[in-house]
Design a protein around this motif. Structure first.
Motif, mmCIF file in Angstrom:
data_model
loop_
_atom_site.group_PDB
_atom_site.id
_atom_site.type_symbol
_atom_site.label_atom_id
_atom_site.label_comp_id
_atom_site.label_asym_id
_atom_site.label_seq_id
_atom_site.Cartn_x
_atom_site.Cartn_y
_atom_site.Cartn_z
ATOM 1 N N SER A 163 -36.561 -25.674 5.811
ATOM 2 C CA SER A 163 -37.352 -26.885 6.041
ATOM 3 C C SER A 163 -37.843 -27.485 4.734
ATOM 4 O O SER A 163 -37.920 -28.714 4.596
ATOM 5 C CB SER A 163 -38.537 -26.567 6.959
ATOM 6 N N ARG A 184 -45.620 -22.330 7.584
ATOM 7 C CA ARG A 184 -44.880 -22.635 8.799
ATOM 8 C C ARG A 184 -45.850 -22.644 9.975
ATOM 9 O O ARG A 184 -46.299 -21.581 10.419
ATOM 10 C CB ARG A 184 -43.754 -21.636 9.052
ATOM 11 N N SER A 194 -53.028 -23.251 10.432
ATOM 12 C CA SER A 194 -51.925 -23.188 9.476
ATOM 13 C C SER A 194 -52.320 -23.855 8.170
ATOM 14 O O SER A 194 -53.141 -24.777 8.146
ATOM 15 C CB SER A 194 -50.662 -23.848 10.035
ATOM 16 N N SER A 245 -47.571 -22.779 13.698
ATOM 17 C CA SER A 245 -47.241 -22.205 14.993
ATOM 18 C C SER A 245 -48.250 -22.732 16.010
ATOM 19 O O SER A 245 -49.430 -22.911 15.691
ATOM 20 C CB SER A 245 -47.310 -20.676 14.937
ATOM 21 N N SER A 246 -47.792 -22.979 17.215
ATOM 22 C CA SER A 246 -48.676 -23.541 18.235
ATOM 23 C C SER A 246 -49.842 -22.593 18.502
ATOM 24 O O SER A 246 -49.655 -21.388 18.648
ATOM 25 C CB SER A 246 -47.903 -23.794 19.530
ATOM 26 N N ASN A 261 -35.183 -19.428 14.401
ATOM 27 C CA ASN A 261 -35.350 -20.774 14.941
ATOM 28 C C ASN A 261 -36.747 -20.877 15.569
ATOM 29 O O ASN A 261 -37.455 -19.871 15.706
ATOM 30 C CB ASN A 261 -34.247 -21.119 15.944
ATOM 31 N N GLN A 262 -37.141 -22.081 15.974
ATOM 32 C CA GLN A 262 -38.522 -22.272 16.413
ATOM 33 C C GLN A 262 -38.851 -21.433 17.641
ATOM 34 O O GLN A 262 -39.944 -20.865 17.749
ATOM 35 C CB GLN A 262 -38.797 -23.755 16.691
ATOM 36 N N HIS A 307 -38.452 -17.229 7.986
ATOM 37 C CA HIS A 307 -37.668 -18.450 7.717
ATOM 38 C C HIS A 307 -36.277 -18.408 8.339
ATOM 39 O O HIS A 307 -35.621 -19.442 8.499
ATOM 40 C CB HIS A 307 -37.578 -18.705 6.207
ATOM 41 N N TYR A 321 -39.269 -17.853 16.566
ATOM 42 C CA TYR A 321 -40.498 -17.758 15.777
ATOM 43 C C TYR A 321 -41.733 -17.718 16.680
ATOM 44 O O TYR A 321 -42.623 -16.876 16.507
ATOM 45 C CB TYR A 321 -40.564 -18.939 14.810
ATOM 46 N N GLU A 322 -41.785 -18.607 17.667
ATOM 47 C CA GLU A 322 -42.929 -18.610 18.577
ATOM 48 C C GLU A 322 -42.972 -17.315 19.394
ATOM 49 O O GLU A 322 -44.051 -16.806 19.716
ATOM 50 C CB GLU A 322 -42.875 -19.824 19.512
#
Length: 741
Positions: free
Chosen positions: A146, A104, A111, A106-107, A83-84, A80, A87-88
């Motif tokens: 978030s 959360r 999820s 993820s591409s 940042n995105q 958490h 995280y990726e």
């Protein structure tokens, strides 16, 4: 045809707590139902600001193995802070593998999230439409969280729907924990904003806010309706009980397993990542105004809680004063059992371990006589022990078998206070089987890195080596023979010798393992693996921490033995080792400066030398202004950072040959040689300039301030360091009075 055993990896940042415990237990139950093995990698929050927490996170680097058929990642909690983009980047290590992230997305990964918007919107509409509340206030969670953004929007959407788009929503900063809820209420009352309903980001904030309002004469829920979120155990025990929203956390963990198992059973099915959203559920209780008013009981309830804390802390202080800290867990058990016998819930005391550990730390700082290291009990470990007591009482309640519980507590205390204080690894491994059997742990294996001790960098996380050696294994009631050298294995295949290789077994009863790092400070030794069951989670961290301490102590002890064997040829090396060991007792753990003992010992030596050489000596007494206010307003972690910053400033301002010490609490002392009054004034000017530069360059919510006093004299006659300190202290208070104007 029976399929080969599958193994899942769960990455999670803690096993304990109202939020994470149901998640891993849901995963574990589903793995057992589906006959799937589970390996749990327990670390901490990535890039956590809490001191030394990041050392746990080396374990996440151990999970990237072909051994695992799928991954479940508690991304909403352990990542958490990222940042995105970061995280990726973290998630790339699992690309191309079956993955389910929790809370959360993820591409490229499946999820599962929990929708908090719908339930909180419904609860807010309930306040407005059913209880006629018009002036609502939202107490927020962390700004960058978030979930906080979603929940605030849910309240705004409800207000717009029921009262129109022009309706305003005052938002006050909160956080996660109960004390932050109390501070939010203090700010709300000071603001003069009218309110008749409050929506809190979570239940812990709500619990602190309710207590504060009741103490200040509010009738709940007649004057103010309250809503929380999370449905933690203590929310139902409050009086009035808390209206909240239940998150299906255990169901989320189970659903993650089902999603992966479905892929195993249908390998040719469409591989498009699935996004599953579970609904949170409104839970209507008394705090919103349902089921009647309970104001008289509310006052009694808060008083009961306050009386309990007063009695318990008095008992803790009594144990400390008599030198019997090992009696504290038993006292805690008796106090909690008495509450159960009186028909009261013990849920409000969920932070009891942290409270008592803090109390012990406070008493330790007041104690000027250092305890012998072999008798000293680590306050953190004793806090874990106390937390285990509360967890057992909380879980078992009135149905607890007291004899079994007392047996468990006494055995754990025996482990912490006696058996695991032996400083030899060989003795540790000889003692562990009996300890594990007494504590009901079915399996435990310890491995050391083949390369020896590794150290984490100043910034970032240590990287585990490619190979390690199993040195101890106890599984299913017996010790597994490993030979004199142990068994070497690759770190991408962590399977204790007593378990066997999952890929070669057919599905039967599943095997669940917990994998934790063994480390002390920034030194990493290896891993410990436990057989994981539903009832053991409160034991593991205490054992892991104590084993790490034993291993570190054993290394120091064995190094000393090796040095003694080479005594005749390497006398200089032995002296250095002894000096290193001695320095541990004269250094302050938080700042790395000398402590009070170190300053007195070195100071007297410098005074004696200055007298022989007829030199000038100067003693400075420096106080960090406003530390209590920093602790009260921003928390003790921030207070610790202020202390460390002050120590760094002193190190930069004074010379390398000067003795700089943290004398205690917020007080620092410095001794400089060949320093008359004029030179001392130059040093004070340099320190103030360094301090001003620090305040200008660091965007802190407060300004660091130091009060300084010094005494300088020529050592042409005997004097003592304590006498000079008293004079410098007196002059420091003169400077402090100027700073306070």
């Amino acid at each position: 045809m029976a399929r080969a055993r599958k193994t899942l990896a769960l990455l999670i940042n803690n096993l304990e707590g109202y939020y994470l415990e149901p998640i891993w237990q849901g995963v574990l139950k589903a793995c057992q139902t589906n006959r799937v093995d589970l390996h749990v990698f327990e670390g901490r929050v990535i890039e956590s600001s809490v001191r030394n927490e990041g050392q746990h996170n080396i374990v996440y680097s151990m999970s990237g193995s072909e051994l695992y058929d799928g991954y479940i990642i508690s991304a909403g909690t352990l990542a958490h802070t990222l940042n995105q983009g970061a995280y990726e980047g973290f998630m790339k290590q699992f690309s191309g593998r079956p993955v389910v992230t929790l809370q959360r997305p993820s591409s490229g990964a499946n999820s599962i999230t929990i929708d908090s918007h719908a339930s909180l919107k419904a609860l807010t509409l309930h306040l407005i439409l059913d209880h006629r509340r018009k002036n609502l206030v939202y107490i927020a969670g962390p700004v960058d969280n978030s979930d906080n953004q979603i929940r605030e929007q849910a309240v705004r959407d409800a207000l717009e729907l029921a009262l129109g788009p022009e309706t305003s929503l005052p938002v006050l900063p909160g956080g996660f924990r109960e004390p932050e809820g109390r501070r939010a209420m203090e700010r709300l009352l000071e603001s003069g904003v009218p309110f008749d309903g409050i929506v809190f980001f979570n239940d812990s904030l709500a619990q602190g806010g309710m207590a504060y309002l009741l103490e200040h004469g509010f009738n709940l829920p007649r004057d103010v309706s309250i809503i929380g979120f999370d449905n933690i155990a203590s929310s139902q025990a409050l009086v009035p009980s808390l209206t909240t929203a239940h998150q299906p956390l255990e169901e989320m963990g189970a659903e993650a397993v089902s999603l992966l198992v479905e892929g195993f059973d249908n390998p040719g099915a469409e591989s498009t990542p699935r996004q599953i959203v579970l609904d949170s559920i409104p839970v209507f209780r008394q705090s919103c105004g349902c089921l009647g008013s309970f104001s008289s009981r509310s006052v009694v309830n808060i008083q009961v809680i306050q009386d309990f804390w007063k009695r318990l802390l008095s008992e803790v202080d009594d144990c400390i004063s008599r030198g019997r800290r090992e009696d504290i867990p038993s006292r805690v058990y008796s106090a909690l059992a008495e509450e159960i016998a009186l028909g009261r819930s013990v849920a409000p005391y969920q932070d009891i371990g942290q409270v008592i550990a803090k109390r012990l730390d406070e008493q330790l700082r007041k104690d000027t006589a250092p305890a012998a290291p072999e008798k000293e009990i680590n306050n953190y470990e004793l806090g874990l022990h106390v937390q285990m007591v509360h967890g057992a009482v909380m879980t078992a309640g009135e149905s607890m078998d007291k004899r079994r519980f007392v047996h468990l507590v006494s055995n754990f205390r025996h482990v912490i206070l006696e058996e695991l204080y032996d400083l030899r690894i060989k003795s540790l491994f000889e003692t562990l089987p009996g300890v594990l059997q007494n504590l009901g742990i079915q399996g435990c294996a310890v491995a050391f890195y083949e390369t020896g001790v590794i150290r984490s960098p100043a910034r970032g996380v240590a990287v585990p080596p490619d190979r390690a050696v199993w040195k101890f294994c106890y599984w299913n009631g017996s010790t597994v023979p490993l030979g004199s050298e142990g068994l070497t294995f690759p770190m991408n295949r962590i399977v204790p010798p007593g378990v066997g290789d999952p890929s070669g077994r057919i599905a039967g009863e599943s095997e669940s393992l917990l994998i934790q790092p063994l480390f002390h400070g920034n030194e990493h030794f290896g891993i410990v693996v436990f057989s994981l069951s539903m009832t053991d989670d409160l034991l593991f961290e205490g054992l892991r921490a104590q084993m790490s301490s034993v291993i570190k102590g054993s290394q120091v002890f064995e190094a000393k033995e090796r040095t003694e064997r080479r005594l005749r040829d390497t006398l200089d090396e032995l002296k250095q080792k002894n000096q290193d060991l001695r320095s541990l007792s004269i250094r302050d753990e938080l700042t790395g400066l000398y402590n009070r003992r170190g300053f007195i010992e070195l100071g007297e030596s410098h005074l004696h030398r200055a007298q022989l050489l007829d030199q000038w000596i100067c003693v400075f007494y420096i106080d960090l202004d406003g530390l209590k206010a920093i602790n009260d307003r921003y928390g003790h972690d921030e207070g610790d950072r202020a202390i460390v910053s002050a120590g760094d400033l002193l190190t930069r301002a004074f010379r390398s040959q000067d003795i700089v010490a943290r004398y205690g609490g917020d007080e620092f002392t410095v001794l400089t040689s060949e320093t008359d009054s004029k030179t001392a004034e130059v040093l004070v000017t340099r320190l103030k300039s360094t301090l001003a530069e620090f305040n200008n360059q660091n965007n802190l919510p407060y300004r660091l301030s130091l009060s300084i006093g010094f005494v300088s004299r020529r050592m042409n006659s005997p004097d003592h360091i304590e006498s000079l300190l008293r004079k410098a202290d007196s002059r420091m208070y003169t400077d402090k009075s100027k700073n306070s104007k």
